[in-house]
Design a protein around this motif. Structure first.
Motif, PDB file in Angstrom:
ATOM      1  N   ASN A 142      64.588   0.504  47.708  1.00  0.00           N
ATOM      2  CA  ASN A 142      64.606   0.988  46.318  1.00  0.00           C
ATOM      3  C   ASN A 142      63.233   1.368  45.775  1.00  0.00           C
ATOM      4  O   ASN A 142      63.079   1.555  44.570  1.00  0.00           O
ATOM      5  CB  ASN A 142      65.244  -0.045  45.381  1.00  0.00           C
ATOM      6  CG  ASN A 142      66.678  -0.350  45.752  1.00  0.00           C
ATOM      7  OD1 ASN A 142      67.439   0.547  46.098  1.00  0.00           O
ATOM      8  ND2 ASN A 142      67.049  -1.624  45.710  1.00  0.00           N
ATOM      9  N   THR A 188      60.175   4.210  45.847  1.00  0.00           N
ATOM     10  CA  THR A 188      60.000   5.611  46.200  1.00  0.00           C
ATOM     11  C   THR A 188      58.814   6.195  45.442  1.00  0.00           C
ATOM     12  O   THR A 188      58.303   5.607  44.492  1.00  0.00           O
ATOM     13  CB  THR A 188      61.270   6.427  45.868  1.00  0.00           C
ATOM     14  OG1 THR A 188      61.155   7.755  46.410  1.00  0.00           O
ATOM     15  CG2 THR A 188      61.492   6.521  44.370  1.00  0.00           C
ATOM     16  N   GLY A 189      58.370   7.360  45.900  1.00  0.00           N
ATOM     17  CA  GLY A 189      57.350   8.102  45.171  1.00  0.00           C
ATOM     18  C   GLY A 189      55.922   7.663  45.347  1.00  0.00           C
ATOM     19  O   GLY A 189      55.175   7.606  44.353  1.00  0.00           O
ATOM     20  N   ASP A 196      58.362   3.286  40.117  1.00  0.00           N
ATOM     21  CA  ASP A 196      58.845   2.295  39.150  1.00  0.00           C
ATOM     22  C   ASP A 196      57.722   1.519  38.470  1.00  0.00           C
ATOM     23  O   ASP A 196      57.969   0.535  37.780  1.00  0.00           O
ATOM     24  CB  ASP A 196      59.855   1.345  39.797  1.00  0.00           C
ATOM     25  CG  ASP A 196      59.261   0.452  40.892  1.00  0.00           C
ATOM     26  OD1 ASP A 196      58.025   0.384  41.008  1.00  0.00           O
ATOM     27  OD2 ASP A 196      60.051  -0.182  41.626  1.00  0.00           O
ATOM     28  N   THR A 216      63.267   2.365  39.735  1.00  0.00           N
ATOM     29  CA  THR A 216      63.180   3.630  38.994  1.00  0.00           C
ATOM     30  C   THR A 216      62.745   4.739  39.934  1.00  0.00           C
ATOM     31  O   THR A 216      61.856   4.555  40.754  1.00  0.00           O
ATOM     32  CB  THR A 216      62.159   3.499  37.850  1.00  0.00           C
ATOM     33  OG1 THR A 216      62.597   2.477  36.949  1.00  0.00           O
ATOM     34  CG2 THR A 216      62.005   4.812  37.093  1.00  0.00           C
ATOM     35  N   ASP A 217      63.384   5.914  39.820  1.00  0.00           N
ATOM     36  CA  ASP A 217      63.028   6.998  40.733  1.00  0.00           C
ATOM     37  C   ASP A 217      62.052   7.967  40.093  1.00  0.00           C
ATOM     38  O   ASP A 217      61.777   7.925  38.898  1.00  0.00           O
ATOM     39  CB  ASP A 217      64.266   7.741  41.257  1.00  0.00           C
ATOM     40  CG  ASP A 217      65.074   8.429  40.161  1.00  0.00           C
ATOM     41  OD1 ASP A 217      64.494   8.821  39.130  1.00  0.00           O
ATOM     42  OD2 ASP A 217      66.289   8.583  40.340  1.00  0.00           O
ATOM     43  N   THR A 218      61.526   8.859  40.916  1.00  0.00           N
ATOM     44  CA  THR A 218      60.483   9.795  40.483  1.00  0.00           C
ATOM     45  C   THR A 218      60.935  10.698  39.352  1.00  0.00           C
ATOM     46  O   THR A 218      60.154  11.055  38.473  1.00  0.00           O
ATOM     47  CB  THR A 218      60.031  10.643  41.682  1.00  0.00           C
ATOM     48  OG1 THR A 218      59.382   9.790  42.631  1.00  0.00           O
ATOM     49  CG2 THR A 218      59.066  11.739  41.257  1.00  0.00           C
ATOM     50  N   ASN A 237      60.321   8.147  50.347  1.00  0.00           N
ATOM     51  CA  ASN A 237      60.214   6.678  50.298  1.00  0.00           C
ATOM     52  C   ASN A 237      59.429   6.122  51.477  1.00  0.00           C
ATOM     53  O   ASN A 237      59.698   5.027  51.964  1.00  0.00           O
ATOM     54  CB  ASN A 237      61.597   6.036  50.238  1.00  0.00           C
ATOM     55  CG  ASN A 237      62.451   6.369  51.452  1.00  0.00           C
ATOM     56  OD1 ASN A 237      62.018   7.106  52.348  1.00  0.00           O
ATOM     57  ND2 ASN A 237      63.652   5.833  51.508  1.00  0.00           N
TER      58      ASN A 237
END
Length: 334
Positions: A42, A44-45, A64, A95-97, A327
């Motif tokens: 979970n 990413t970014g 996030d 939280t995603d990008t 990710n």
């Protein structure tokens, strides 16, 4: 500040670079390898990387709001820091990008001062700050300059000898949630700042930058390179001598992002190029010298498709690649 590669550019310089790259690439493709350092579930970014000297450890900021530290293949990543004073793991983790949350923070540029082990951070929502060797909550050093608050603190580089830090605010109008609007309006309100290590003061060095998303200072602090994402160019801003406070355009590669200095005083620029026979763009790393001459181009399309990358950094003979749209951290060897 990587984003999806959607825009079409018709620039002569990128087309020429593409042609030269294809001539060289065919003879070396068999010796290339690429691996991934996977982020935790979970997460990413990864936007930028800051390596710990003499080790394979590094820090990276994710979507996030966390700053993660990679401690090696056995331990992997651990939580290391954050800028948001009231960050909640239940609200923020994962939280995603595409949907950054101000309450969670969004660390972008990172730079480690090796002599003091201070990790300097640009958080897109909370401003410019620093972390000590034990991590934790970022101590915010500045939220604005010359009476103007930072709206989009982005790129960071530290001059190792003096400890002075150079960083950018990409826009005085738009924040990270309004990137597309900044592009469509040709925003040119970005600034380059300097944090003086001794006086702890922040001053504005240069104004009217169009999406200032990358910065790198040279070893003698005679100049800084700044990438302007919105108008597809990289410039050299002189800090000393008769050209002080003036700039020159040194590169016109599309979608330039973070710039990282190498041990040999060249620079790796994360950018894009026009795919041969199409009008689509693919992610590349481009090694340039201080005058902008292209020394090497690496095409990352095989591993990233049309996803843009935000940073290419050389460490221990390998290229480490960051992107806000994946990710993992890419590791390229040739």
């Amino acid at each position: 500040m990587a984003t999806s590669i959607m825009r079409v550019h018709t620039l002569a310089a990128p087309l020429f670079s593409t042609f030269i790259f294809l001539l060289c690439f065919s003879s070396t493709v068999l010796s290339v390898s690429f691996s991934k350092i996977q982020l935790p579930p979970n997460a990413t970014g990864p936007e930028a990387l800051a390596f710990v000297s003499g080790t394979g450890q590094f820090c990276t900021g994710i979507a996030d709001g966390r700053i993660l530290k990679y401690q090696g293949p056995t331990t992997g990543f651990v939580d290391f820091g954050f800028a948001a004073p009231n960050r909640s793991k239940s609200v923020c983790d994962g939280t995603d990008t595409a949907n950054p949350k101000p309450v969670c923070g969004r660390p972008l540029g990172l730079a480690l001062h090796h002599a003091t082990n201070r990790l300097y951070v640009c958080d897109a929502f909370f401003g410019f700050g620093v972390l000590g060797p034990k991590g934790g909550q970022v101590t915010i050093l500045s939220t604005g300059a010359d009476g103007e608050p930072f709206r989009f603190c982005n790129a960071v580089d530290v001059h190792q000898r003096t400890g002075d830090v150079y960083f950018t605010d990409s826009s005085a109008v738009y924040d990270i949630r309004q990137i597309e609007t900044a592009i469509s309006t040709n925003d040119s309100t970005g600034r380059l700042m300097k944090y003086d290590f001794k006086t702890e003061q922040v001053t504005v060095l240069f104004r009217n930058l169009s999406g200032a998303v990358g910065v790198a200072v040279d070893e003698e602090a005679k100049f800084v390179l700044v990438s302007e994402f919105i108008i597809n160019r990289t410039i050299k801003i002189w800090l000393q001598g008769t050209k002080a406070n003036k700039f020159e355009i040194i590169n016109l590669q599309p979608m330039p992002d973070n710039i990282k200095r190498t041990a040999s005083e060249n620079f790796w620029l994360a950018a894009a190029m026009i795919k041969q026979g199409t009008q689509s763009l693919v992610p590349i790393g481009q090694r340039i010298n201080a005058s902008g001459t292209v020394l090497q181009t690496v095409n990352f399309e095989r591993w990233y498709g049309n996803k843009s990358i935000s940073e290419v950094q050389e460490f221990n003979g390998l290229l480490h690649v960051a992107s806000r749209l994946v990710n993992f951290i890419g590791v390229y060897k040739h």
